[in-house]
Motif scaffolding. Structure first.
Motif, PDB file in Angstrom:
ATOM      1  N   UNK A 128       1.061  -1.078   0.117  1.00 44.55           N
ATOM      2  CA  UNK A 128       0.100  -0.055   0.221  1.00 44.55           C
ATOM      3  C   UNK A 128       0.764   1.376   0.085  1.00 44.55           C
ATOM      4  N   UNK A 129       1.897   1.226   0.489  1.00 41.70           N
ATOM      5  CA  UNK A 129       2.696   2.315   0.599  1.00 41.70           C
ATOM      6  C   UNK A 129       3.230   2.561  -0.764  1.00 41.70           C
ATOM      7  N   UNK A 130       3.871   1.597  -1.497  1.00 40.49           N
ATOM      8  CA  UNK A 130       4.298   1.579  -2.997  1.00 40.49           C
ATOM      9  C   UNK A 130       3.367   2.226  -3.644  1.00 40.49           C
ATOM     10  N   UNK A 131       2.045   1.840  -3.582  1.00 42.25           N
ATOM     11  CA  UNK A 131       0.949   1.967  -4.240  1.00 42.25           C
ATOM     12  C   UNK A 131       0.642   3.634  -4.112  1.00 42.25           C
ATOM     13  N   UNK A 135       0.988   6.424  -6.821  1.00 33.96           N
ATOM     14  CA  UNK A 135      -0.157   7.327  -7.228  1.00 33.96           C
ATOM     15  C   UNK A 135       0.187   8.725  -7.275  1.00 33.96           C
ATOM     16  N   UNK A 136       0.775   9.256  -6.103  1.00 33.41           N
ATOM     17  CA  UNK A 136       1.190  10.504  -5.771  1.00 33.41           C
ATOM     18  C   UNK A 136       2.166  11.284  -6.534  1.00 33.41           C
ATOM     19  N   UNK A 137       3.392  10.561  -6.720  1.00 35.40           N
ATOM     20  CA  UNK A 137       4.517  10.984  -7.556  1.00 35.40           C
ATOM     21  C   UNK A 137       4.602  10.813  -8.957  1.00 35.40           C
ATOM     22  N   UNK A 138       3.799   9.415  -9.464  1.00 31.20           N
ATOM     23  CA  UNK A 138       4.248   9.208 -10.676  1.00 31.20           C
ATOM     24  C   UNK A 138       2.777   9.495 -11.652  1.00 31.20           C
ATOM     25  N   UNK A 139       1.700   8.955 -11.348  1.00 34.36           N
ATOM     26  CA  UNK A 139       0.404   8.701 -11.687  1.00 34.36           C
ATOM     27  C   UNK A 139      -0.354  10.094 -11.597  1.00 34.36           C
ATOM     28  N   UNK A 140      -0.381  10.760 -10.688  1.00 31.82           N
ATOM     29  CA  UNK A 140      -0.749  12.189 -10.463  1.00 31.82           C
ATOM     30  C   UNK A 140       0.078  13.205 -10.503  1.00 31.82           C
ATOM     31  N   UNK A 141       1.341  12.869 -10.153  1.00 34.87           N
ATOM     32  CA  UNK A 141       2.381  13.884 -10.343  1.00 34.87           C
ATOM     33  C   UNK A 141       2.057  15.103  -9.330  1.00 34.87           C
ATOM     34  N   UNK A 142       1.671  14.844  -8.183  1.00 30.31           N
ATOM     35  CA  UNK A 142       1.083  15.862  -7.500  1.00 30.31           C
ATOM     36  C   UNK A 142       2.054  16.678  -6.919  1.00 30.31           C
ATOM     37  N   UNK A 261       0.944  -1.834  -9.457  1.00 26.50           N
ATOM     38  CA  UNK A 261       1.836  -1.411  -8.524  1.00 26.50           C
ATOM     39  C   UNK A 261       3.082  -2.240  -9.199  1.00 26.50           C
ATOM     40  N   UNK A 262       4.125  -1.414  -9.210  1.00 23.70           N
ATOM     41  CA  UNK A 262       5.619  -1.979  -9.688  1.00 23.70           C
ATOM     42  C   UNK A 262       6.579  -1.858  -8.432  1.00 23.70           C
ATOM     43  N   UNK A 265      13.106  -1.641  -5.148  1.00 24.22           N
ATOM     44  CA  UNK A 265      13.579  -1.594  -3.951  1.00 24.22           C
ATOM     45  C   UNK A 265      13.941   0.001  -3.370  1.00 24.22           C
ATOM     46  N   UNK A 266      14.071   0.707  -4.451  1.00 24.88           N
ATOM     47  CA  UNK A 266      14.380   2.345  -4.096  1.00 24.88           C
ATOM     48  C   UNK A 266      12.898   2.979  -3.457  1.00 24.88           C
ATOM     49  N   UNK A 267      11.710   2.529  -3.797  1.00 22.77           N
ATOM     50  CA  UNK A 267      10.614   2.822  -3.349  1.00 22.77           C
ATOM     51  C   UNK A 267      10.499   2.315  -1.792  1.00 22.77           C
ATOM     52  N   UNK A 268      10.923   0.834  -1.499  1.00 19.48           N
ATOM     53  CA  UNK A 268      10.659   0.574  -0.308  1.00 19.48           C
ATOM     54  C   UNK A 268      11.803   1.351   0.625  1.00 19.48           C
TER      55      UNK A 268
END
Length: 313
Positions: A128-131, A135-142, A261-262, A265-268
């Motif tokens: 859920x954290x990676x999701x 979402x916030x940084x890639x898909x929505x680019x908030x 979800x992809x 390791x960097x995201x974790x």
């Protein structure tokens, strides 16, 4: 070792606890003694047969995507972690297998556990954290001062999505049930709407991003809430939605994007560092592995705030 498997698609009654041999890590793998595994909606969608195009129909299958545990041993080419290291990680989202006393993983599938988090809390973070991060940084680019609506903000992804959006400087409107109003405010939401008292489709406000984590808000309905150049994000990765997204985005300025979800390791590592700082991890309930059917039956009913976790003694 104990492992949860199923031999046919169905509800939680198909889940069974069996004994299997402890796996041996290959040269580039790490063997982990699992301490806790989180429960995700994707779990019951997979064992229920909703995702068979992605998961396949070959049995037996295993359950459990993200986990926390202790490194037991490593293959000769896996040198990043040593025995005794406390880690978190995730497996293939459509194959699972984390709900077992031991799992073998690639080094790129794990990261060191946040030092201030319990194993239960750490297990609730990866998927859920990676999701939320994607979402916030890639898909929505908030970005700063963007207006973001998060529907289903107290679920597993929502807990992190609200916090991450605020960290990016967004103006966040969280849509929750009555029991989640106070906590959504605590996570930093600027406006909190109780969907039992207010119909969000009647809002006058328009948003740069509408994020639906409930899978109950359609793109058609969401368009009424979107600015002319806005994005709608859904976690419902059904084939028909993916096709619709492709054709819609060719011609419309209001984009439809689907979360797939992809593992990263960097995201974790990013999530672990955020958790050590101030990212809140919210646990709804914990269960023992012997309560696996009860755990999935109760969690699939919804209305929980945060993540439920199965603890392996």
């Amino acid at each position: 070792m104990r492992k949860v498997i199923y031999k046919q698609f169905g509800d939680e009654s198909v889940l069974e606890l069996v004994e299997q041999a402890v796996p041996t890590p290959k040269q580039n793998q790490v063997l982990i003694r699992v301490k806790a595994v989180s429960i995700n909606p994707l779990d019951w969608k997979v064992y229920g047969g909703e995702m068979k195009l992605m998961s396949g129909s070959k049995f037996p299958k295993a359950v459990g995507i993200d986990f926390a545990g202790v490194v037991e041993s490593s293959g000769s080419l896996a040198t990043r972690y040593k025995a005794g290291d406390e880690v978190l990680g995730l497996l293939d989202v459509f194959k699972g297998g984390a709900l077992a006393d031991y799992v073998v993983v690639q080094e790129t599938d794990i990261a060191l556990k946040p030092g201030n988090s319990s194993f239960e809390e750490a297990a609730a973070l990866p998927l859920t954290g990676l999701s939320a991060l994607q979402i916030i940084d890639k898909l929505a680019a908030v970005g700063k001062n963007q207006e973001v609506l998060i529907n289903g903000a107290t679920g597993g992804i929502g807990v992190f999505a609200v916090q991450l959006a605020k960290k990016r400087g967004a103006i966040v409107t969280a849509v929750v049930g009555t029991e989640g109003v106070a906590q959504a405010k605590q996570w930093g939401a600027d406006t909190v709407l109780d969907y039992t008292r207010q119909d969000i489709q009647r809002l006058d406000q328009r948003f740069d991003a509408v994020i639906d984590l409930s899978t109950k808000l359609s793109f058609k309905a969401a368009k009424k809430l979107m600015k002319s150049r806005a994005v709608f994000i859904t976690t419902l990765a059904a084939p028909v939605t993916l096709v619709r997204s492709f054709f819609n985005n060719l011609f419309s300025s209001r984009k439809l994007k689907v979360l797939i979800v992809k593992p990263s390791a960097e995201g974790l590592q990013t999530l672990a560092k955020l958790a050590e700082k101030d990212l809140q991890i919210v646990l709804a309930k914990t269960y023992s592995i012997n309560q696996v059917r009860e755990a999935y039956r109760e969690t699939s009913r919804g209305r929980t705030i945060g993540k439920s976790v199965i603890v392996l003694d």
